[in-house]
Design an enzyme around this catalytic site. Structure first.
Site, PDB file in Angstrom:
ATOM      1  N   SER A 149      -9.921  -0.671   6.709  1.00 20.64           N
ATOM      2  CA  SER A 149      -9.346  -0.535   5.364  1.00 20.64           C
ATOM      3  C   SER A 149      -8.596  -1.745   4.837  1.00 20.64           C
ATOM      4  O   SER A 149      -8.229  -1.765   3.658  1.00 20.64           O
ATOM      5  CB  SER A 149      -8.424   0.675   5.307  1.00 20.64           C
ATOM      6  OG  SER A 149      -9.191   1.847   5.298  1.00 20.64           O
ATOM      7  N   SER A 200      -9.943   1.927   2.628  1.00 21.11           N
ATOM      8  CA  SER A 200      -9.061   2.674   1.753  1.00 21.11           C
ATOM      9  C   SER A 200      -8.088   1.809   0.957  1.00 21.11           C
ATOM     10  O   SER A 200      -7.519   2.252  -0.034  1.00 21.11           O
ATOM     11  CB  SER A 200      -8.248   3.687   2.566  1.00 21.11           C
ATOM     12  OG  SER A 200      -7.403   3.021   3.491  1.00 21.11           O
ATOM     13  N   LYS A 238       0.845  -1.202   0.000  1.00 23.77           N
ATOM     14  CA  LYS A 238       0.000   0.000   0.000  1.00 23.77           C
ATOM     15  C   LYS A 238       0.878   1.250   0.000  1.00 23.77           C
ATOM     16  O   LYS A 238       1.919   1.286   0.663  1.00 23.77           O
ATOM     17  CB  LYS A 238      -0.922  -0.033   1.226  1.00 23.77           C
ATOM     18  CG  LYS A 238      -2.045   1.003   1.223  1.00 23.77           C
ATOM     19  CD  LYS A 238      -2.978   0.764   2.417  1.00 23.77           C
ATOM     20  CE  LYS A 238      -4.114   1.783   2.481  1.00 23.77           C
ATOM     21  NZ  LYS A 238      -5.009   1.529   3.639  1.00 23.77           N
TER      22      LYS A 238
END
Ligand code: GLN
Length: 496
Positions: free
Chosen positions: A178, A154, A79
């Protein structure tokens, strides 16, 4: 053999037996990225050259008989809120455009030390604020199951990368869901470890008391292997737990729920949950019962206030954490023309660099922390947080793990909730209590909802530092569902 269809476990085995090389495995995944990522947009940045160099080095060392870690040569996506030396790290924000960190996050350093091959940085909602990845400043990620739908957020990029076979493993971060909600809506497995179980050093902070880094994969065992590779004490993170990592791989291998007490949280099911989500959740419970677990219902009355407390605590911490993005130290600087004052440059930089959702939360958090309002908002929210911790503690006196659907619905359509922040926030109603209490939690696929054919997530929650129980229960359920839904893991996601 299509190498992108193998699990991390299978790849590691084939690499170990020298049936394939790390360069072949890496190249297969890079080729897959070239073929499908123009449609999915899971990646913000590819690290092809570094990945192939690392893979070559793994192959050379293996050939020379060197001892290598279990996952050596297996590709992984990271990420874009984890610092990676010399590579762009944007957090999905314009304000960090052009910034290349001079150091590695501890998790990235551990991946490198264990010779996993990092293939790129994944898309995310700006500063990890969102449930759909539509708040990225660099364009939305699409759900591989249906390109018109959101991949969750997210960490939609990490989940979509794994679901579309661009990488068998990915790293996510979970502040309110997330890792788990994207896993739920893409048919993948995601774990938020116990707070302090995995280092946050080099994770760009959203809300420091809630943030936790964790693994994403297509199977429970793969998730455990990655969890084991990244977990453990780090002196560079003052909240890191200095205790042995729970035996997550052993638990994923045992996969046994006989005699376990499993509690359904009354407040996290029923009204407001899509019919197909509730149906698959109920079927999963039946499987667990057949496997020898005892299912009971447990009430956690304070959970009703979790979302409200979270949306005061998170913006408060975020408003403080994001104050460092001032145009002076990192990335973007706007209005630096010699005439503007320092304050004007800071203001113009933030105006240009932050998106609407980030501004909304900074304003909310600054307000909640301001003198005169602090006790009424932030103080009250912290009291609610204590009540939620107590609800969990009381529940875990009665049961070994708690369960719920991960998210109230399957993947919704792109744009559907973009203009309605509250509707967006409600996606995390079932995942947020876990972050407020700091405990560990897993989402794993429970099949496809009959009404729309989209993946449904099943959430497991365990007491602090008992993350191994997530894997014990998750692996047992995964095995029970394999006959009916196992093809989910190997077939092409229908949209690609
Ligand atoms: N969707 C939640 C939020 O917007 C969770 C974010 C996260 O876990 N990073 O805050």
């Amino acid at each position: 053999m299509d190498l992108t269809r193998l699990s991390a476990y299978e790849l590691a085995d084939a690499l170990d037996k020298r049936e394939v090389s790390a360069v072949e495995v890496t190249q297969a995944h890079l080729d897959r990225m070239t073929a499908v990522d123009p449609k999915v947009h899971a990646f913000l940045h590819r690290t092809d050259a570094a990945a192939l160099a690392q893979a070559t080095s793994v192959d050379e060392r293996r050939a020379s008989g060197a001892a290598l870690s279990r996952l050596a040569g297996v590709p992984i996506a990271v990420k874009d809120n984890l610092a990676m030396r010399g590579e762009p790290t944007t957090c999905g924000s314009r304000i960090l455009e052009g910034w290349r960190p001079p150091y590695d996050a501890t998790v990235v350093a551990r991946l490198r030390a264990r010779d996993l091959v990092i293939v790129g940085k994944t898309n995310m909602d700006e500063f990890a604020m969102g449930s759909s990845t539509e708040h990225s400043a660099y364009g939305q990620t699409r759900n591989p199951w249906d390109l018109d739908r959101i991949p969750g957020g997210s960490g939609g990029g990490s989940a979509a990368a794994v679901a579309s076979f661009q990488a068998p493993l990915a790293i996510g971060s979970d502040t309110g869901g997330s890792i788990r909600q994207p896993a739920a809506v893409t048919g993948t497995v995601g774990v938020k470890p116990t707070y302090g179980g995995v280092s946050r050093y080099g994770l760009v902070a959203l809300a420091s008391s809630l943030d936790q880094v964790g693994p994403v994969a297509r199977s429970v065992l793969d998730t455990a292997l990655l969890h084991e590779a990244i977990a453990g004490h780090d002196p560079r993170d003052s909240t890191s737990i200095n205790a042995p990592v729970p035996d997550v791989v052993g638990a994923a291998t045992r996969a046994d729920v006989r005699g376990l007490r499993i509690g359904i949280v009354t407040q996290l099911s029923g009204d407001g949950y899509q019919a197909g989500v509730s149906q698959r959740f109920a079927e999963a419970l039946e499987h667990l019962q057949h496997l020898g677990a005892e299912i009971v219902e447990v009430s956690c009355p304070s959970f009703e206030y979790a979302l409200g407390a979270y949306y005061l605590i998170l913006p408060s911490e975020a408003s403080s954490n994001l104050a460092r993005f001032d145009g002076m130290r990192f990335g973007l600087r706007a209005g630096d023309n010699g005439d503007n004052s320092v304050e004007q440059v800071m203001s113009l930089t933030r105006e240009a660099g932050f998106g609407a959702e980030v501004k909304r939360r900074i304003i909310l958090g600054t307000y909640a922390l301001s003198s005169g309002y602090y006790d009424a908002y932030y103080g009250q929210a912290q009291k609610v947080r204590t009540l939620i911790v107590r609800d969990f503690a009381a529940a875990f006196e009665q049961v070994d793990v708690l369960v719920s659907p991960t998210a109230p619905t399957t993947a919704f359509r792109l744009g559907e909730k973009l203009d309605d922040p509250i509707a967006m926030y409600l996606n995390d109603v079932a995942t947020i209590p876990v972050n407020l209490a700091g405990i560990g939690s897993m989402s794993l696929p429970a099949g496809l909802a009959p009404e729309d054919g989209l993946p449904v997530g099943f959430q497991i929650m365990a007491p602090p530092m008992a993350d191994d129980r997530l894997y014990l229960v998750g692996a047992a359920l995964e095995a029970a569902l394999r006959d009916q839904w196992g093809h989910l893991l190997i077939e092409e996601a229908p949209a690609l």
